[in-house]
Write a protein that holds these residues in place. Structure first.
Motif, PDB file in Angstrom:
ATOM      1  N   ASN B  35     -90.348   9.548-128.762  1.00 50.01           N
ATOM      2  CA  ASN B  35     -91.399   8.745-129.360  1.00 50.01           C
ATOM      3  C   ASN B  35     -91.239   7.239-129.220  1.00 50.01           C
ATOM      4  N   SER B  36     -90.113   6.770-128.684  1.00 52.14           N
ATOM      5  CA  SER B  36     -89.942   5.319-128.635  1.00 52.14           C
ATOM      6  C   SER B  36     -90.832   4.711-127.561  1.00 52.14           C
ATOM      7  N   ARG B  37     -91.430   3.578-127.895  1.00 54.17           N
ATOM      8  CA  ARG B  37     -92.199   2.846-126.900  1.00 54.17           C
ATOM      9  C   ARG B  37     -91.330   1.835-126.181  1.00 54.17           C
ATOM     10  N   ASN B  38     -90.284   1.361-126.871  1.00 53.33           N
ATOM     11  CA  ASN B  38     -89.413   0.338-126.299  1.00 53.33           C
ATOM     12  C   ASN B  38     -88.292   1.011-125.506  1.00 53.33           C
ATOM     13  N   ALA B  39     -88.093   0.570-124.274  1.00 52.40           N
ATOM     14  CA  ALA B  39     -87.116   1.231-123.407  1.00 52.40           C
ATOM     15  C   ALA B  39     -85.688   1.074-123.926  1.00 52.40           C
ATOM     16  N   VAL B  40     -85.399  -0.054-124.595  1.00 53.13           N
ATOM     17  CA  VAL B  40     -84.051  -0.231-125.134  1.00 53.13           C
ATOM     18  C   VAL B  40     -83.779   0.798-126.218  1.00 53.13           C
ATOM     19  N   ARG B  41     -84.813   1.087-127.017  1.00 55.26           N
ATOM     20  CA  ARG B  41     -84.635   2.075-128.074  1.00 55.26           C
ATOM     21  C   ARG B  41     -84.410   3.472-127.494  1.00 55.26           C
ATOM     22  N   VAL B  42     -84.998   3.739-126.347  1.00 52.18           N
ATOM     23  CA  VAL B  42     -84.740   5.022-125.689  1.00 52.18           C
ATOM     24  C   VAL B  42     -83.260   5.147-125.345  1.00 52.18           C
ATOM     25  N   LEU B  43     -82.679   4.054-124.813  1.00 55.02           N
ATOM     26  CA  LEU B  43     -81.249   4.095-124.495  1.00 55.02           C
ATOM     27  C   LEU B  43     -80.409   4.275-125.761  1.00 55.02           C
ATOM     28  N   MET B  44     -80.830   3.629-126.853  1.00 53.57           N
ATOM     29  CA  MET B  44     -80.093   3.811-128.111  1.00 53.57           C
ATOM     30  C   MET B  44     -80.158   5.253-128.583  1.00 53.57           C
ATOM     31  N   SER B  45     -81.318   5.893-128.406  1.00 58.03           N
ATOM     32  CA  SER B  45     -81.443   7.288-128.825  1.00 58.03           C
ATOM     33  C   SER B  45     -80.522   8.179-128.007  1.00 58.03           C
ATOM     34  N   ILE B  46     -80.372   7.862-126.722  1.00 55.77           N
ATOM     35  CA  ILE B  46     -79.451   8.647-125.893  1.00 55.77           C
ATOM     36  C   ILE B  46     -78.030   8.503-126.421  1.00 55.77           C
ATOM     37  N   GLU B  47     -77.677   7.276-126.847  1.00 57.25           N
ATOM     38  CA  GLU B  47     -76.335   7.091-127.405  1.00 57.25           C
ATOM     39  C   GLU B  47     -76.149   7.919-128.671  1.00 57.25           C
ATOM     40  N   LEU B  48     -77.202   7.975-129.500  1.00 61.51           N
ATOM     41  CA  LEU B  48     -77.112   8.801-130.716  1.00 61.51           C
ATOM     42  C   LEU B  48     -76.823  10.254-130.359  1.00 61.51           C
ATOM     43  N   MET B  49     -77.540  10.780-129.341  1.00 67.08           N
ATOM     44  CA  MET B  49     -77.341  12.177-128.972  1.00 67.08           C
ATOM     45  C   MET B  49     -75.927  12.406-128.449  1.00 67.08           C
ATOM     46  N   LEU B  50     -75.429  11.459-127.644  1.00 63.61           N
ATOM     47  CA  LEU B  50     -74.069  11.606-127.126  1.00 63.61           C
ATOM     48  C   LEU B  50     -73.052  11.613-128.263  1.00 63.61           C
ATOM     49  N   ASN B  51     -73.297  10.771-129.273  1.00 62.41           N
ATOM     50  CA  ASN B  51     -72.370  10.746-130.402  1.00 62.41           C
ATOM     51  C   ASN B  51     -72.409  12.044-131.193  1.00 62.41           C
ATOM     52  N   ALA B  52     -73.600  12.648-131.296  1.00 59.85           N
ATOM     53  CA  ALA B  52     -73.693  13.933-131.994  1.00 59.85           C
ATOM     54  C   ALA B  52     -72.860  14.986-131.274  1.00 59.85           C
TER      55      ALA B  52
END
Lengths: 200, 113
Positions: B35-52
């Motif tokens: 759902n993120s519109r901002n590309a930087v936030r997409v990268l942050m979400s990927i980091e969240l998943m990796l941390n999980a």
């Protein structure tokens, strides 16, 4: 020496609340700078969880790599691309959010079910505790030696790749002749993207 | 041998608590990725998943594989790859921003059928 169970519970509760609230803030907050700082908080609480799981070395690596490098990198990227932008409205955005929320909720329920129905072979062997760092070192130089070396190659490749991608002039000049070329691959909204060749 | 250990066998926190926490983090990351519109936030979400995923690996390593701790070694590798991914991803993002003058994910649609 073991940490008292009440302390352990309190630590876990605090860390999980920080983690979940921080993650929600990263995803939901409208200001991306706040999101980036909350992401640092999430990384720190994950490092705290690693400490509770007897992994001091990985916790230190998490703090160094994630908080020290990745988060700073993200902050720099935000500073470089931060422009007030009025995002064009998209039809059906609310519906899309609801649908993806439902999909994520379903995935969450599936994961919960797996976690609670699988017969984990507990209790497992006793944890090695503070010797974990020694064990990791033994692993990295015996049975995980090839992945370890490959990781160094990967880091070198990604470093060079990041430099090549983020530089301004390499993509717009011919590598062999050094002349400016308009690649025309990407539709451009403004022309002065072909820069002067920088003096070396 | 006397070592400072959070006793995992007699631990007050069950393994499932860590798994549930990781599941929450992962699903938040997936939602943000979509759902993120901002590309930087997409990268942050990927980091969240990796941390999980890393939390899962570490929990299994401590509770089920306490002697060999292969999960911790895997976590080290995942952290390495995540750092490389973040560097290359942000470089791609910068290059995109120069060419399109936006970070809106909805406008990166050149290759979309």
């Amino acid at each position: 020496m073991t940490i008292a169970s009440t302390t352990q519970l309190i630590c876990f509760a605090v860390l999980s609340v920080t983690l979940v609230l921080g993650a929600l803030g990263v995803v939901l907050l409208p200001n991306i700078v706040y999101s980036a700082f909350l992401l640092g908080g999430v990384f720190l609480s994950v490092a705290g969880l690693y400490l509770m799981l007897n992994a001091s070395f990985v916790a230190a690596a998490q703090v160094l790599v994630y908080v020290g490098a990745v988060n700073v990198l993200i902050l720099f990227a935000i500073m470089l691309v931060n422009k007030k932008e009025n995002l064009a409205a998209i039809p059906g955005l609310g519906l899309r959010r609801l649908l993806s929320g439902a999909v994520c909720g379903g995935l969450f329920l599936l994961l919960i079910r797996v976690a609670f129905t699988t017969p984990w072979p507990l209790p497992g062997p006793a944890a090695v505790g503070e010797e974990a760092t020694i064990r990791i070192g033994e692993h990295l130089f015996s049975d995980y030696l090839l992945p370890f070396e490959l990781a160094s190659v990967l880091l070198l490749m990604s470093m060079i790749g990041a430099i090549v991608l983020a530089r301004r002039d390499v993509l717009s000049t011919d590598v062999i002749t050094g002349e400016l070329v308009d690649q025309g691959l990407i539709e451009k909204e403004r022309t002065p993207l072909l820069l002067e060749k920088s003096p070396r | 041998m006397e070592t400072t250990t959070v006793a995992s066998a007699a631990s007050t926190i069950p393994l499932q608590a860590y798994l549930v926490l990781a599941a929450v983090l992962f699903c938040t990351g997936v939602w943000g990725l979509i759902n993120s519109r901002n590309a930087v936030r997409v990268l942050m979400s990927i980091e969240l998943m990796l941390n999980a995923v890393n939390i899962n690996l570490m929990a299994f390593s401590d509770y089920l594989d306490g002697q060999l701790i292969r999960g911790q070694v895997f976590t080290i590798f995942v952290i390495t790859v995540a750092a490389a991914e973040a560097a290359v991803g942000l470089a791609i993002l910068l290059s995109l921003y120069r060419n399109r003058d936006t970070v809106d994910m909805e406008r990166f649609n050149l290759l979309r059928w």
